[in-house]
Every structure is written in C-alpha cells, then in structure tokens.
Design an enzyme around this catalytic site. Structure first.
Site, PDB file in Angstrom:
ATOM      1  CG  ASP A  64       5.741   6.309 -12.272  1.00  0.00           C
ATOM      2  OD1 ASP A  64       5.729   5.107 -12.626  1.00  0.00           O
ATOM      3  OD2 ASP A  64       5.515   6.658 -11.100  1.00  0.00           O
ATOM      4  CG  ASP A 131       8.460  10.854  -0.931  1.00  0.00           C
ATOM      5  OD1 ASP A 131       7.515  10.186  -1.418  1.00  0.00           O
ATOM      6  OD2 ASP A 131       9.310  11.435  -1.636  1.00  0.00           O
ATOM      7  CG  HIS A 133       6.219   9.160  -4.419  1.00  0.00           C
ATOM      8  ND1 HIS A 133       7.578   9.062  -4.246  1.00  0.00           N
ATOM      9  CD2 HIS A 133       5.804   7.890  -4.696  1.00  0.00           C
ATOM     10  CE1 HIS A 133       7.953   7.813  -4.429  1.00  0.00           C
ATOM     11  NE2 HIS A 133       6.898   7.084  -4.684  1.00  0.00           N
TER      12      HIS A 133
HETATM   13  C1  F6R Z   1       5.406   3.385  -9.387  1.00  0.00           C
HETATM   14  C2  F6R Z   1       4.891   4.552  -8.684  1.00  0.00           C
HETATM   15  C3  F6R Z   1       5.275   4.840  -7.279  1.00  0.00           C
HETATM   16  C4  F6R Z   1       5.243   3.615  -6.379  1.00  0.00           C
HETATM   17  C5  F6R Z   1       5.711   3.977  -4.983  1.00  0.00           C
HETATM   18  C6  F6R Z   1       5.682   2.809  -4.040  1.00  0.00           C
HETATM   19  O1  F6R Z   1       4.898   3.343 -10.707  1.00  0.00           O
HETATM   20  O2  F6R Z   1       4.167   5.297  -9.274  1.00  0.00           O
HETATM   21  O3  F6R Z   1       4.390   5.806  -6.762  1.00  0.00           O
HETATM   22  O4  F6R Z   1       3.953   3.102  -6.348  1.00  0.00           O
HETATM   23  O5  F6R Z   1       7.014   4.484  -5.051  1.00  0.00           O
HETATM   24  O6  F6R Z   1       6.655   1.888  -4.434  1.00  0.00           O
HETATM   25  P1  F6R Z   1       6.668   0.408  -3.818  1.00  0.00           P
HETATM   26  O7  F6R Z   1       5.402  -0.218  -4.243  1.00  0.00           O
HETATM   27  O8  F6R Z   1       7.854  -0.252  -4.462  1.00  0.00           O
HETATM   28  O9  F6R Z   1       6.771   0.563  -2.357  1.00  0.00           O
END
Ligand code: F6R
Length: 255
Positions: A64, A131, A133
């Site tokens: 992303d 959340d 995702h």
């Molecule tokens: C980043 C992505 C997101 C992160 C998620 C967790 O490329 O796709 O899904 O993996 O927001 O973020 P962290 O690892 O910073 O807790």
C-alpha cells in the site's frame, strides 16, 4: 486452519520469518516477496539483512501507499520501503514496486497488471491493524477487492500519527492491494506483536470470516502462517492447541 506460532518476542518471530524467506530465495532466487510497512515487519527485515543473503534477484511488491503525500516524503511508503527494505536487504530498486505511481485513477489497475505480469506473489508479509485491517483494507472492505483507493479510518490515522508531526498530517486516503489481491499470493505470513493487537489477532484467526474484520480473510487462504508474541496471542481461544500442533509438527512439513 492457519498455522499459528507463538514466539517469545518479535525478534524471535523476525528470525523465523527470515528462515522462511531464506528458504524461498534459496529455492527461487527471483521469487516475488510481498512486503509490508509499519513497525511489525521491521524485525524480519533486520534479521534478513543480518544474514547477508544475495537478494539481488528478488522481486518485491509493497501492499500500500498513502495518497496525497509526495512520493519522496520521508513517510511515503516509497521512501519507507527504500529506507527499510530495498537498501538494507540489497534489493535491486528496479525490481521493487510500490503502488500509487502515475495518475491515481489508473494506479490500481496498473498495479494489478504489474503483479500479474510478475507471476503473482510467492510469499506475502502482512501486519495487522488494531481495527483489523490488512494492507489498508479497512473494516467493510470487500473480500474480493482488488488494488484501489480507500479512505483510512480515524483509528488507523491515530495509530499512524506516531510517524508524523500530528494526526492531521496523516493522509486520509491510501491505495492498497485488495483482499482479493492478497489472497492470490501463494503463501501468507501474518505477524502481530503486543497486547494492542490481541483482539484483532483473535478475530482474524478464530472469528467469523467477515468484511467487518478484513484480517479474517486469511481464513480463506490454504497456506497461512501467523507469527505472534505472547501478548498478541493473549485472546486466542485455542492458544494451547496451536502450541501443541507446533511442538508436534511432522518432519516433512516445511517451516
Ligand atoms: C502496512 C500495512 C498495514 C500495517 C498495519 C500494522 O503496509 O499494510 O496493514 O501492517 O497497519 O501496522 P504496524 O505494524 O505499524 O502496527
């Protein structure tokens, strides 16, 4: 059922993930690795960099990118991937792809085309949002979605504010591989650490498969490995069973 491995800490998970990626690259030096940004995969990149493998033929596709941030902004995922992945791992920048280039209205289709041309992703690294995702597929995302522009939730923008001066500086929009895109990868490796992720991990691994919890889409994939620390595993109903399965893993099953 996803293979769930509960490890003492993020560093141990990083080493195991580096083992898995190392095996892949040994079997196929020009494999396609799906890379994630954020804090979670950093121990994987650190462990991998320390092994000094020849990764010059590896191809990489990021999940992303923010929309509305210059590509050379220090927090754009183009910059983050260059700084944390391409450089430290010794990847060829020409083989590293991040979505969001060119006119944004076509960027999703362009990225899907590039993924198809590359023959698809062999191993996709995934983090998990508080959340629920994966990628930036926020709750409500279609399970069949492809790469497209999405709107980040307030929760995700607050979570990511630590990378910016304030939450107001976190972009509202992003472009992300869809859940359908992610599910096309040949193997998924999801990592999550810390108690803030415990609920999302339980919902992803053991909850119903629902667009309300995009991480639960991993249950539709035939080959998923989930690496968590004790804190992130705290809400898993079947944690003891996962430990037992892992301890009794048959010798013929690849790691
Ligand atoms: C980043 C992505 C997101 C992160 C998620 C967790 O490329 O796709 O899904 O993996 O927001 O973020 P962290 O690892 O910073 O807790």
């Amino acid at each position: 059922m996803a293979e769930v491995v509960i490890l003492p800490d993020a560093a141990a998970a990083g080493e195991l993930a580096a083992d898995i990626i190392g095996d892949l690259v040994q079997a196929r030096p020009d494999a396609v690795l799906g890379v994630a940004t954020g804090s979670t995969p950093l121990p994987v990149y650190q462990a991998l960099a320390a092994r000094r493998l020849d990764l010059s033929r590896l191809r990489a596709f990021a999940l992303d990118e923010y929309v509305g941030l210059a590509l050379d902004h220090p927090q754009s995922y183009h910059s983050v991937i260059a700084r944390e992945v391409t450089g430290p791992l010794g990847l060829d920048p020409a083989r590293v792809h991040v979505p969001g280039e060119g006119p944004i209205e076509h960027a999703g289709d362009v990225y899907e085309h590039a993924l198809t041309e590359a023959g698809g992703v062999d191993l996709q690294l995934l983090g998990l949002g508080t959340d629920g995702h994966i990628g930036f597929n926020e709750p409500g995302s279609s399970l069949a979605s492809l790469t497209r522009v999405k709107t980040l939730t307030e929760q995700t923008r607050r979570d990511n504010a630590r990378f910016f001066d304030s939450v107001d500086d976190v972009p509202i929009h992003c472009i992300t591989q869809g859940l359908g895109t992610i599910l096309r990868a040949r193997r998924l490796l999801l990592l999550a650490f810390g108690e803030r992720k415990a609920e999302a991990v339980a919902a992803a691994v053991e909850g119903p498969v629902t667009a309300n919890h995009p991480g639960s889409a991993i249950q539709l994939h035939p080959r998923v490995t989930v690496l968590v620390d004790e804190a992130a595993a705290a809400r898993l109903e079947h944690a003891d069973y996962y430990r037992y399965v892992h301890a009794n893993k048959p010798y013929w099953q690849p790691r």
